[in-house]
Design an enzyme around this catalytic site. Structure first.
Site: not given
Ligand code: PEP
Ligand code: MG
Length: 829
Positions: A452, A694, A718, A765
């Site tokens: 993150h 995910e 994920d 995403c």
């Molecule tokens: C993902 O897992 O690709 C996602 C967009 O969610 P995050 O990165 O917030 O876990």
């Molecule tokens: Mg995620």
């Protein structure tokens, strides 16, 4: 027998506390007064602790001998402290919350209390209850541990040893020495015969460090007390085994990746965020709260405040240790053992105590001055490795100052001038506090592309790389460094020619960004007319602004965690509604997909009780946590529905693995709507609802899931970690974490087909959505929407416009037949 010290067991689990009492009763020779305060809710069946119950338990076992309160984790400590605040003053003086471990501590305290020992001894026994275990697990044999009944008194004996390990008594060996010395009933003194420094106490990590004991130093170890010779035997074995260190441990300064050099002499790291940065190097020091200057009335109160703050700091450091152990193993995490010992260091504590009682200083001033005094002693050491341990002392000690200020989070992180910031690792919260005016680039020792923190760096348009340990390379602060976030390269004191070249590339990067930006507000339409939505991943108000500036077609994922992080209580419905409305306002007429809370994994909240999990990414995360905490979830659902009253808001659930979870979430959403109707509060209904794909389970069940929702958004960050069984953020697994792996692409295909069969749309995403090589593959697989960091949108739109859709389809077909992510990346459109 006089009154015995009573024990109170405070635990989140009633079953655990009851079983523990059984265990204590088995080992203690006589019945010790023990009361428990454990569990919450009806019949104490839920996990939790309650201050009122703790208060009652203390009163149950109180006597003039006093009470030792043993607590498990997190909020148990806060509840116990609150309970103490309600005790009458005279009783309060004989009740201590003990920092010992719950299980071992209760057993040790039980045995000691049953012997009729006083409050201080019982508490000390409990505090030291982990020492034998630490000594055992850190390499000494069971024979090294003190034997029950061993009492051969010794007037004192001395041995001489020679240090053979590479860096002498640096933090970890010194910590081992302290741990072993503390396991015996013996006073141990250490002198460095080579330079004449000492003697110092073998129980003080900081004093040991000031001996300047390096490879080849001769040490004299003197011990006195009943177990003096056993202690010396164990210490001799420890020194002879070179403290159990891997022989090559410090022979290479860069432990993570290299150093691997390429022409021009840059170091190779992991590229996290594109861009070129050049400037003086700054080492990140957590911003400290201002030191209060009040004059305390009662030194006892200050001393107690300091003790509590040390306990709180210990908790933070233990949590860090646990996290590091899970990602990098016990050997690396052991550095936090040294940090923890710094908090217990008798020399440091004595200095602070003296300042509080003799000089009348408040706790923060006294601790800070003592810390600086001890840390300064390290500067006089000759060995550069040991000199750098000063940073460990400050790091551990600063946590106490933060705790004394009520755990206040530091403000904006801003180096003294524009430059490149180095940090071991930054939390997402810390990255979000970086001042973009003065941080021109970021280098971290740990972290990978999908962590993150990396995602946030990209959102900030901040060039970043990881995997290079600059302190390990001995790079001084203020040295000129340059980084290439495209390729993950780092130059230290680059030649003037390299500097000029990088300055030109930096300007080109900025110019190209501006060129793309000027076209990014138009839609991204493929040559044959199909439009691809290019949306933004947003995790703050600043991101929402960046999304609008970069021409986002909407917000594809609003990561709502930012509303919940960096605070001590959960946000209320009105507050959430106001922030969501503000973000919607920034998004203008474009849709905003609000993802419900995704806590767990690498994010946790102080006000939500979460049991310690061996694998947090496989634990109670995302929708699992929301369904387990319906009140918290309901507040968020209501806020989303209300904020959607006058905007195109949509809702999305994270970490779905089963159809049942979707049905439960939908039922709660319906309940939230019914409640708002009753209360006559304007809100959006019906609201489009989708899920994140995910987990491999959700991808494989996408046929069943698509039926119940309006859209599917594939979170490849994920999905990749769960498909490849490789934890995101773990730099040793960076090669596994490529979402272009054919196994992940097969799942993407499955999901897109399922969505289209039900006439729903499917998006991606994860971070891969912005990868120039991945964009044609994903579009070739039929993906309808790509959601990415706002700063990546202009380039992605340009790639889509230039793309040949038929060639993209062929590319995707080929990619599905590849054997590895590398092979997919080698394909050309
Ligand atoms: C993902 O897992 O690709 C996602 C967009 O969610 P995050 O990165 O917030 O876990
Ligand atoms: Mg995620």
């Amino acid at each position: 027998m006089d009154a015995m010290v009573g024990l109170v067991i405070v635990a989140h689990s009633r079953a655990l506390a009851e079983a523990l009492v059984g265990l204590v009763r088995q080992v203690a020779s006589v019945e010790v007064p023990i009361a428990i305060a454990a569990g919450a809710g009806d019949g104490h069946l839920d996990f939790g602790t309650d201050a009122a119950e703790i208060l009652q338990a203390i009163q149950e076992v109180d006597s003039p001998a006093g009470v030792v309160v043993l607590v498990d984790i997190g909020s148990a400590i806060l509840s116990a402290e609150m309970a103490l605040d309600f005790l009458p003053a005279e009783m309060r003086l004989r009740v201590v919350i003990c920092s010992g471990p719950l299980v071992e501590g209760a057993i040790a305290a039980g045995v000691q209390a049953s012997l009729g020992s006083d409050l201080e001894s019982v508490c000390r026994e409990a505090q030291q209850a982990l020492v034998p275990k630490i000594a055992h697990l850190s390499g000494s044999t069971p024979e090294n541990l003190p034997k029950v009944g061993e009492a051969s008194a010794s007037a004192g004996c001395t041995i001489t040893v020679r240090l053979e390990n590479l860096h002498g008594l640096h933090a970890r060996p010194a910590a081992r020495l302290v741990q072993i010395a503390a396991a015996y009933q013996a006073e141990v003194w250490v002198t460095n015969l080579t330079n004449g420094k000492g003697p110092v106490s073998g129980r003080s990590l900081n004093s040991l460090a000031t001996l300047g004991a390096v490879k080849g130093s001769q040490l004299s170890l003197h011990a006195s007390g009943p177990q003096a010779s056993a202690a010396l035997d164990a210490l001799q074995r420890l020194v002879e085994s070179q403290f159990g260190e891997e022989t090559l441990e410090y022979s290479e300064p860069v432990k993570f990746l290299g150093p691997r050099r390429s022409p021009g002499n840059p170091h190779q790291g992991i590229a996290l965020s594109e861009g070129i940065g050049l400037g003086p190097l700054f080492y990140y020091q957590p911003a400290l709260p201002p030191l209060p200057d009040y004059q305390p009335d009662d030194p006892r109160v200050e001393w107690e405040r300091l003790q509590k703050a040390i306990e709180a700091a210990r908790f933070v450091l233990q949590a860090r240790r646990q996290k590091l152990m899970l990602s990098l193993g016990n050997e690396k995490a052991a550095i936090f053992d040294a940090h923890l010992l710094i908090l217990d260091d008798p020399v440091l504590l004595e200095l602070a105590r003296d300042r509080i009682y003799t000089a009348g200083q408040n706790a923060a001033l006294a601790w800070h001055a003592s810390l600086v005094e001890v840390a300064t002693r390290y500067l006089s050491l000759e060995d550069p490795y040991q000199k750098r341990r000063r940073a460990d002392v400050l790091d551990a000690g600063n946590q106490v100052l933060i705790a004394l200020a009520g755990g206040a989070s530091p403000g904006v992180i801003s180096p003294p001038g524009p430059g490149i910031l180095f940090a071991e690792e930054l939390t997402p919260g810390e990255v979000s506090q970086l001042d973009p005016q003065s941080v021109l680039g970021l280098v971290t020792a740990r972290g990978d592309k999908t962590s993150h923190s990396a995602i946030l760096s990209r959102a900030l348009g901040l060039p970043a790389l990881s995997g290079i340990d600059l302190p390990g390379l001995g790079v001084e602060a203020c040295s000129l460094v340059a980084l290439d976030g495209f390729k993950g390269l780092l130059w230290i004191n680059p030649e003037p020619e390299v500097q000029r070249e990088l300055a030109v590339r930096r300007q080109q990067w900025i110019d190209e960004r501006n060129r793309l930006l000027s076209r990014s507000h138009a839609p991204a339409v493929l040559r044959h007319g199909r439009r691809i939505e290019v949306a933004a991943n947003v995790g703050s108000l600043a991101d929402a602004r960046a999304a609008a500036v970069n021409g986002a077609d909407g917000i594809g994922v609003l990561r709502t965690e930012f509303l919940y992080l960096q605070r001590l209580t959960p946000p209320g419905e009105d507050e959430q509604c106001a922030t969501l409305s503000e973000i919607s306002r920034l998004a203008g007429k474009t849709p905003v997909i609000v993802r419900t809370l995704d806590i767990g994994g690498d994010k946790s909240l102080p006000y939500i009780h979460q049991a310690v999990e061996a694998n947090p990414f496989l634990g109670v995360r995302g929708i699992r946590l929301s369904l387990a905490q319906p009140d918290l979830f309901m507040t968020q659902l209501r806020a989303i529905l209300r904020a959607g009253a006058d905007h195109d808001l949509r809702i999305m659930y994270p970490m779905i693995a089963n159809v049942d979870e979707v049905l439960q979430a939908m039922a709660l959403l319906e309940q939230a709507h019914q409640a708002l109707v009753k209360e006559k509060l304007p809100h959006c209904w019906p609201i489009p609802a989708g899920i994140m794909i995910e987990t491999p389970s959700a991808a494989l069940l996408s046929q069943k899931l698509a039926e119940h929702v309006d859209f599917l958004s594939i979170g490849t960050n994920d999905l990749t970690q769960y498909t490849l069984a490789a934890e995101r953020g773990n730099p040793r697994l960076a090669d596994y974490l490529d979402a272009l792996h054919p196994a992940v692409l097969c799942l993407v295909k499955e999901v897109v087909e399922a969505a289209h069969q039900y006439r729903k749309w499917a998006g991606v995403c994860g971070e891969v959505a912005a990868d120039p090589l991945a964009v044609p593959v994903l579009i070739g697989l039929g993906v309808d929407e790509l959601s990415m960091n706002p700063s990546d949108i202009p380039r992605a739109k340009e790639i889509i416009r230039d793309m040949d859709p038929a060639a993209a389809t062929r590319l995707a077909e080929k990619a599905l037949t590849c054997a590895s992510a590398r092979e997919v990346r080698d394909l050309t459109i």
